[in-house]
Design an enzyme around this catalytic site. Structure first.
Site, PDB file in Angstrom:
ATOM      1  N   LYS A 140      -7.415  -4.519  -5.045  1.00  0.00           N
ATOM      2  CA  LYS A 140      -6.097  -4.890  -4.522  1.00  0.00           C
ATOM      3  C   LYS A 140      -6.035  -6.393  -4.330  1.00  0.00           C
ATOM      4  CE  LYS A 140      -5.034  -0.609  -2.069  1.00  0.00           C
ATOM      5  NZ  LYS A 140      -4.585  -0.028  -0.816  1.00  0.00           N
ATOM      6  N   PHE A 170     -17.548  10.315   4.716  1.00  0.00           N
ATOM      7  CA  PHE A 170     -16.602   9.894   3.691  1.00  0.00           C
ATOM      8  C   PHE A 170     -16.694   8.384   3.495  1.00  0.00           C
ATOM      9  CE2 PHE A 170     -12.499   8.230   2.441  1.00  0.00           C
ATOM     10  CZ  PHE A 170     -12.176   9.041   1.369  1.00  0.00           C
ATOM     11  N   ASP A 180      -4.473   6.422  -4.701  1.00  0.00           N
ATOM     12  CA  ASP A 180      -4.133   7.795  -5.059  1.00  0.00           C
ATOM     13  C   ASP A 180      -4.141   8.017  -6.563  1.00  0.00           C
ATOM     14  OD1 ASP A 180      -3.936   8.669  -2.580  1.00  0.00           O
ATOM     15  OD2 ASP A 180      -1.756   8.871  -2.517  1.00  0.00           O
ATOM     16  N   ASP A 183       0.867  -1.163   0.000  1.00  0.00           N
ATOM     17  CA  ASP A 183       0.000   0.000   0.000  1.00  0.00           C
ATOM     18  C   ASP A 183       0.910   1.221   0.000  1.00  0.00           C
ATOM     19  OD1 ASP A 183      -2.306   1.522   0.444  1.00  0.00           O
ATOM     20  OD2 ASP A 183      -1.781   1.651   2.563  1.00  0.00           O
ATOM     21  N   LYS A 184       0.412   2.352  -0.417  1.00  0.00           N
ATOM     22  CA  LYS A 184       1.291   3.513  -0.420  1.00  0.00           C
ATOM     23  C   LYS A 184       1.135   4.338   0.863  1.00  0.00           C
ATOM     24  CE  LYS A 184       0.741   7.366  -2.779  1.00  0.00           C
ATOM     25  NZ  LYS A 184       1.200   8.488  -1.977  1.00  0.00           N
TER      26      LYS A 184
END
Lengths: 370, 1100
Positions: B784, B534, B670, B410-411
């Site tokens: 993912k 969100f 992202d 993951d980033k």
């Protein structure tokens, strides 16, 4: 709801503890100990097997093994051994008739004698063995067919032997002592040795039967029931093994100390052999106090009371005379094996040396451009 | 009770509910009567359900069923069952070895496991007991009564005080706090803390709660409360996860909460439901081990068959079968020959069964369990800041850490700190850096939007700040971005924010939630009306506020991709340009938009939201629809940029992983530009890397088909050109692939045309295979996992590792062979679901390169060695059958058969498999390429296995025939006495024990004092045991076959000489193989070992 706790950076860097990490004490206790073991940093010796380190080892092994091998080989060759088969298979062999006419019920023993010549004199103590071939003393049914408690003099085991002894457990309603297949098949040929001197007279050679069994067997493992008192009484209520001619307490009429379970011939037989061809120590011919050899070269006669049938299972019986050195009887194999392994190590050492040299230089030259 | 509404009223409510929720199945929900106040009588529709009491039972066994249940559980394992069968066979038929030989080890293993499990269960019982008996305050008939936790019933009203744990899943009715909220930490559940919203006032409340039946999802709760008031229409209010207080969580910063009502109790609480274990992952080593086991099972069976057949062929003549000296019993004679043959077959099986050792399973298990402590103990993986070290959730996968080929990371929060810093904002295309005090109006707009959200969620943080008498505040939020924004605003408007904190708080006390803003000490006050939360699908959030002037405003903030399509006016172009520029610099961008709502519009929005929120089923879906309708036609205000710094040593770690031959994939939600910038910064892409793009932008120009084929061609061409010079320069071959979520789903979609030339999937995999780094951006959490699955299922079946820190990484963590969680700032979900949890990304390096490598070589040696030593052990017995008339006569004594695997040879290999280090830790860290040495399960492949087995057979042949020729017809002693079969066996066994132990000694590269102690200790133990075993007439044994056998053997010179000779010969081939391999084709690790500062002569 993906709620989470996040504390914005604080100016003084102090932890808010809002997400309940606990105080500094809790942090400390969680930190792993800095011990060598836990950090996998125990001091260690790190040997590596390379041509360089193994080479000397090979040469050293070679240098040690070859002399040992030569020594073993020489001492094995110095041992004198004489072996004669008296089964009586061939028509011409002296024991042929005994072997052929064998019957379990005969009351008169069958006698035969075999002549032989010793080319070389036997010095020092000479050991007399009987050997059997194709006799599976290591068969599982056979090996377990005994009762060690009974043989150890246990009274209850004497009257009710272990089930392992079946079908040699009882006869005629009485328990057998000693029970089991091993005891039942006790080797019962009698061997006598005569030396024929130059005049043609035959002199009996004294055969010692003491010391043929392990000391511990004779004195600890095998015990007569009720000590060594009156064995006839002690064995009352038991029967002799089916194939035996005499009960166990009359095994050795000449020596009362050698009767019952502690009879040495019996003890030797009870130590089952590892392989189907085996020999067992029968008698010892002690060396003479004078300098004359124990068995001078010349003619000998072996008198056999032929009681033991082996032809039915294609077996063979032998008598072996052998001297003994510090390394036991004649066995060239050990010496040869040592010499071979020593030479192989030496040879490998040389080969490795060459390889090592060759690859080392190549590696070095390859290293240089890098 | 005191309240009895008319019957018809209730029915009408019921009907209205039905209309409201449509065709829902009522069995799926439960109705809870608050305070056990009966609903209006005559309501047959409410079938009283039986709920369990609040007893938590985490224990598996009770005192009575422990033994049968535990035994059943244990014998369900195939290995244990196999040994049980062998044991039973030994009991039933006449077998060569006594049942003790297999019964004792089995008993040992079963007992140890049972004791361990029993102890664990006892602890669980104790814990259960203390939980079940802890006191709880319950409101009964208007009084607070203290009772025990396990006596709680569904519907009870519970009082919880600060720092108390919730005894079951509760609905918050009222709180001592003025705003009616409470604050909880759920650290024991998922390591998070959150803030809960109350449902209702408690006083004289008569209501029922309808909610779904228990389900394990911690973050989902759908319910509704119906409040009955005298003669009035009942009021229905929605209940969501924010109203639910989970068992196991702790109440914080709230003096007490009243009138919470139990909805789920006992084993139905979400905590209990979450105890269910995850699906078991099995390592590659385990799979090879099972394959080897099957081979050995075949060997075992074929050995038994061969011997049985030979036995009957050999016994054909009755002289051999039953010579006069060795008769069968009558019983045996009468048995049918088929039965006899079968019994013989079983007996041979029993004789050879040790080739599959019961102790291997125990040793492997112990090695894994104990070995995993080295990870938790590792000081270098301890993070001072977090105060935590690495954590092992499963020890089954230790060795898999050494086999990783693909790393999916993951980033945000994994590669990067997730510690956001506000960099700039851009309003209408003008860029502002904080600290500049101009254009306050725009900033205020921006600020207003975020702070409102913040304020709502940071009440607790602010309160704390004041308590500690410090002017600074903490912002607690579910998103670090928001915190960064608020922090940035605070920096810019330093004075105002700080001054206003206290008054702000006070103002809030009156209205429920109405954060205000100030500028030059003039508070602008807004009333917060709705929060549109969100979520990762919408990628945006909104708030609806009413300003002091009575205007209704909707502010929305979210990812640019989710905002721009919904914008109708504003300086879109400028903002877009700025956003893209920021993204290239690696900054995280958020866009801010707003829209004005008229009163009627607002009412409509309210209607949408409330109906959606009231739904019991499909609530999420309905909410999403409502949000979609409301969040439209925005006016773009501007964008913000937040920097997320790379984690310490992230680049170094990635570089090491690359060098170790692993392919690193970054999967992130992202923007492509942001992610790519991070990838460059973290050295995932280097300057020389040729980037291949597979993005929506490109596929819009060309068809996906063409793009894929073109890329594939590029990759293949490049490879064929430089194929022969691969080794010379790695750089020129470097490809990096960038793919986005949309394209990925297009690639993965099954080919609709059907006639298409080949599957896109295959081509995509082909491209990926040739890329050293892949960046997948704009990924949904499920995608993912899809990617991981795709790679896992590709034809090489590579071992994958997924690492992440957030809830959105859980799916891929669970999917990958090894899942690693970062104990990050986005909560504990990832760490909880992972196999291993580490504090920082940089710890992955040591985890894989050092621990993984060590574990792999250790377990590989352990497995191979175990098979080897049992071949050595059993093969002589097999050979012996040819010399004992196939009578199943064992070569060794029972004690040796039993103890060989348990005590003579067990400890050295266990210790080896715990502490072996073939090269030093420093070397492994310094030279990541060493990792390639063990790639693809290299130490457990069939050739290696064959080598070990052949070595075992060779050694066995040496042992047996060596002893055979030495024993052959000769005397061993100097007094002429003869040895028997037990001496023969003991000689073979002595050589065996020494050879096998010394073989391990040769393989040991790391001799600590423990190794010395255990290896020499084992040999010494064998000698002492043998002396003792043969030194006494053991009264409890019915045979004394070993009496003095060992001592007699030692008293003979040739026996010593042959033992030395046979050991030397047995070890020789392995030494030669080692030396030749090292000289002719050295592996990298062996070179490193050589060049390490230690030499052969170096003293410990």
């Amino acid at each position: 709801m993906m709620a989470s706790s996040y504390n914005a950076k604080e100016e003084d860097g102090h932890h808010s503890g809002a997400s309940s990490h606990g105080g500094a004490g809790a942090v400390k206790s969680k930190k792993p100990d800095n011990t060598a073991f836990k950090q996998q940093r125990l001091p260690a010796w790190q040997p590596i097997l390379t041509a360089g380190t193994v080479l000397p080892a090979f040469f050293v092994i070679g240098l040690i093994f070859i002399p040992i091998g030569i020594g073993l080989f020489v001492s094995s060759n110095n041992i004198k051994e004489f072996e004669i088969d008296y089964t009586g298979v061939g028509e011409s062999s002296p024991c042929h008739s005994c072997a052929k006419n064998f019957s379990w019920n005969s009351t008169t023993p069958c006698l035969c004698s075999v002549d032989f010549t010793l080319e070389q004199p036997f010095e020092s103590n000479v050991f007399m063995y009987y050997g059997l071939s194709n006799f599976y003393q290591n068969h599982r049914r056979y090996v377990k067919s005994r009762d060690d408690s009974q043989l150890n003099g246990d009274r209850s085991a004497l009257t009710s032997p272990s089930k392992e002894c079946e079908p040699y457990r009882t006869s005629e309603g009485l328990p057998i002592a000693p029970c089991g297949a091993i005891a039942n098949s006790l080797f019962n040929d009698t061997l006598e040795l005569y030396h024929i001197d130059a005049n043609g007279t035959s002199n009996s050679i004294p055969l010692v039967k003491k010391g043929i069994a392990w000391w511990t067997d004779k004195h600890v493992k095998f015990r007569n029931p009720g000590g060594n008192g009156n064995l006839t009484v002690a064995f009352q209520g038991t029967n002799k093994p089916v194939n035996w001619r005499r009960p166990v307490y009359e095994l050795d009429p000449s020596d009362s100390e050698n009767n019952g379970f502690i009879n040495e011939d019996f003890i030797v037989w009870m130590r089952t052999a590892a392989l189907p061809t085996f020999r067992k120590l029968y008698r010892i011919i002690q060396k003479k106090p004078s300098s004359t050899p124990t068995l001078p070269s010349g003619k000998y006669v072996l008198n056999i009371t032929y009681n033991y049938p082996v032809l039915s299972f294609d077996g063979r019986k032998r008598m072996i005379l052998s001297t003994i050195s510090w390394m036991g009887g004649k066995n060239p194999f050990l010496g040869i094996a040592y010499i071979t392994v020593g030479s192989i190590c030496f040879f490998l050492g040389v080969v490795l040396l060459i390889i090592h040299h060759k690859y080392d230089t190549r590696n070095n030259s390859a290293d240089i451009p890098n | 009770m005191f309240f009895s509404p008319p019957v018809f009223l209730f029915i009408s409510i019921h009907l209205s509910l039905r209309q409201c929720v449509g065709e829902e199945i009522w069995v799926d929900s439960r109705t809870v009567y608050i305070g056990h106040k009966e609903p209006p009588p005559g309501a047959e529709a409410y079938i009283p359900q039986r709920y369990p009491d609040n007893r938590i039972v985490s224990s598996k066994y009770t005192f009575w069923n422990f033994i049968p249940k535990n035994l059943f559980e244990q014998f369900r394992r195939i290995a244990n069952f196999y040994f049980l069968v062998i044991f039973l066979v030994q009991l039933i038929i006449d077998t060569p070895t006594s049942p003790v030989t297999s019964g004792l080890p089995l008993f040992f293993v079963i007992t140890v496991t049972a004791i361990k499990q029993g102890y664990e269960d006892w602890l669980r019982h104790k814990a259960d007991c203390s939980i079940n008996e802890c006191p709880v305050d319950v409101v009964q008939r208007g009084k607070v009564v203290r009772t025990q936790s396990h006596k709680l019933r569904v519907g009870d009203i519970v009082v919880v005080r600060e720092d108390e744990t919730f005894p079951c899943d509760l609905i918050l009715l009222s709180s001592s706090r003025h705003d009616g909220t409470c604050y909880v930490t759920t650290t024991s559940l998922d390591g998070e803390s959150s803030h809960k919203v109350p449902g209702q006032e408690v006083d004289s409340l008569h209501a029922t709660i309808e909610c779904e039946q228990p389900q394990p999802d911690l973050y989902k709760f759908v319910g509704r409360i119906n409040i009955y008031k005298d003669k009035e229409e009942p009021v229905a209010r929605p209940l969501g996860a924010e109203n639910l207080l989970l068992r196991g969580a702790t109440l914080k910063n709230t003096h007490h909460i009243y009138g919470t009502v139990a909805v789920y109790t006992g084993m139905e609480t979400k905590m209990a439901l979450n105890y269910q274990s995850k699906s078991q992952k099995r390592s590659a080593v385990e799979k090879s081990m099972n394959a080897f086991l099957i081979v050995y099972l075949c060997i075992l069976i074929s050995k038994a068959v061969i011997n049985t057949v030979l036995k009957y062929a050999w016994q054909w003549s009755p002289d051999r079968d039953e010579p006069w000296y060795n008769h069968r019993t009558e019983n045996e004679r009468q048995r049918h020959v088929v039965i006899r043959a079968f019994t013989d077959f079983l007996a041979f099986m029993v004789l050879f069964n040790y080739i599959i050792p019961v102790s291997m399973y125990v040793t492997v298990e112990m090695q894994k369990f104990l070995g995993s402590y080295f990870i938790t103990w590792d000081e270098e993986m301890f993070d001072e800041e977090l105060g935590e070290g690495a954590q092992v959730n499963t020890s089954d996968l230790n060795e898999e850490l050494g086999q990783v080929e693909y790393v999916f990371t993951d980033k945000t929060g994994t590669l990067t700190e997730n510690n956001m810093e506000f960099i700039e904002c851009c309003v209408d295309g003008n860029v502002y850096i904080p600290h500049e005090h101009e254009d306050l109006f725009f900033r205020a707009l921006c600020l207003c939007h975020t702070v409102q959200v913040k304020e709502e969620e940071t009440v607790d943080g602010i309160k704390r700040g004041i308590h500690q008498g410090r002017p600074t505040s903490f912002y607690i939020s579910s998103s670090p971005d928001e915190v960064a924004l608020v922090e940035g605003m605070k920096r810019g408007l330093f004075l105002f924010a700080r001054l206003e904190l206290k008054p702000l708080k006070k103002i809030n006390e009156h209205e429920k939630v109405s954060p205000s803003l100030c500028q030059d000490c003039l508070p602008f006050r807004f009333e917060l009306l709705h929060v549109l939360n969100f979520d990762s699908v919408r990628r945006r959030m909104s708030v609806i506020v009413k300003s002091s002037s009575g205007e209704y405003l909707l502010f929305c903030k979210g990812a640019d991709s989710s905002i721009f399509p919904r914008v109708v006016s504003g300086k879109v172009e400028q903002v877009k340009a700025r956003v893209e520029q920021n993204a290239v610099e690696g900054l995280r961008t958020l866009c801010v938009a707003y829209k004005r709502l008229s009163h009627s519009e607002y009412e409509e929005a309210c209607h949408h939201l409330t109906t959606a929120k009231l739904a019991l089923q499909d609530r999420e879906q309905r909410l999403a629809q409502a949000y979609d309708i409301i969040e439209r036609d925005f006016v773009l205000l501007g964008a913000t940029a937040v920097e997320d710094r790379l984690q310490e040593k992230a680049a170094d770690t990635i570089e090491s992983l690359h060098k170790a031959g692993m392919k690193v994939w970054v999967l992130t939600g992202d923007k492509m530009e942001t992610a790519a910038a991070t990838c460059y910064a973290s050295k995932l892409f280097r300057r020389s890397t040729q980037i291949l793009e597979l993005t929506k932008k490109r596929t819009e120009e060309q068809s996906l088909h063409d793009v894929l084929f073109e890329l594939n061609r590029t990759v293949l061409r490049q490879r064929s050109i430089s194929g022969y010079e691969i080794m010379l320069s790695v750089d020129c071959l470097d490809f990096g692939l960038i793919i986005d979520g949309a394209t990925l789903s297009a690639v993965l979609k099954p080919n609709q045309e059907g006639a298409g030339p080949g599957n896109y999937r295959e081509i995509f995999l082909e491209i990926c295979r040739n890329c050293s780094a892949v960046l997948c951006c704009r990924m949904a959490p499920l995608q993912k996992a899809q990617i991981v699955k795709l790679i896992k299922a590709s034809k090489e079946h590579p071992i994958t590792l997924a690492i992440g820190d957030g809830a959105n990484d859980v799916s891929m963590i669970l999917e990958a062979h090894v899942g690693i969680g970062i104990m990050g700032k986005e909560g504990r979900q990832a760490a909880r679901n992972s196999d291993y949890a580490i504090p920082k990304f940089k710890h992955l390096k040591k985890m894989l390169l050092v621990h993984g490598h060590y574990y792999y070589i250790r377990i590989a040696e352990l497995v191979q060695y175990f098979f080897y030593k049992n071949v050595c052990f059993i093969f002589p017995q097999f050979l012996y059958q040819f010399f004992c008339g196939f009578s199943q006569q064992p070569l060794y004594d029972t004690a040796y058969l039993t103890l060989y695997n348990i005590s003579f040879t067990s400890l050295p290999i266990l210790l080896y498999s715990l502490v072996e280090q073939h090269v030093t830790m420093e070397t492994l860290k310094k030279d990541p390429s060493l990792y390639r040495d063990i790639a693809k399960n290299s130490l457990l492949r069939w050739p290696v296995f064959l080598y070990w087995t052949c070595l075992g057979v060779f050694d066995a042949v040496i042992f047996f025939f060596g002893a055979y020729f030495l024993f052959d017809n000769t005397t061993f002693t100097s007094n002429g006495q003869m040895f028997g079969n037990w001496t023969f066996g003991t000689l073979v066994f002595t050589v065996l024990v020494f050879t096998v132990t010394l073989k391990l000694a040769l393989d040991t590269h790391h001799w600590t004092w423990i190794n010395h102690f255990v290896i020499w200790g084992s040999l010494l133990f064998y000698v002492i045991f043998s002396l003792l075993w043969g030194g006494i007439i053991w009264p409890f044994l019915n045979y004394q076959r070993m009496y003095y056998v060992f001592m007699q053997m030692l008293s003979s010179g040739p026996a010593w000489l042959s033992i030395i000779l046979l050991i030397t010969v047995s070890l020789l081939p392995d030494v030669i193989k080692k030396v030749l391999c090292r000289t002719m084709c050295p592996t990298i690790s062996s070179c490193c070992a050589l060049s390490s500062p230690f030499s052969l002569l170096a003293a410990p």
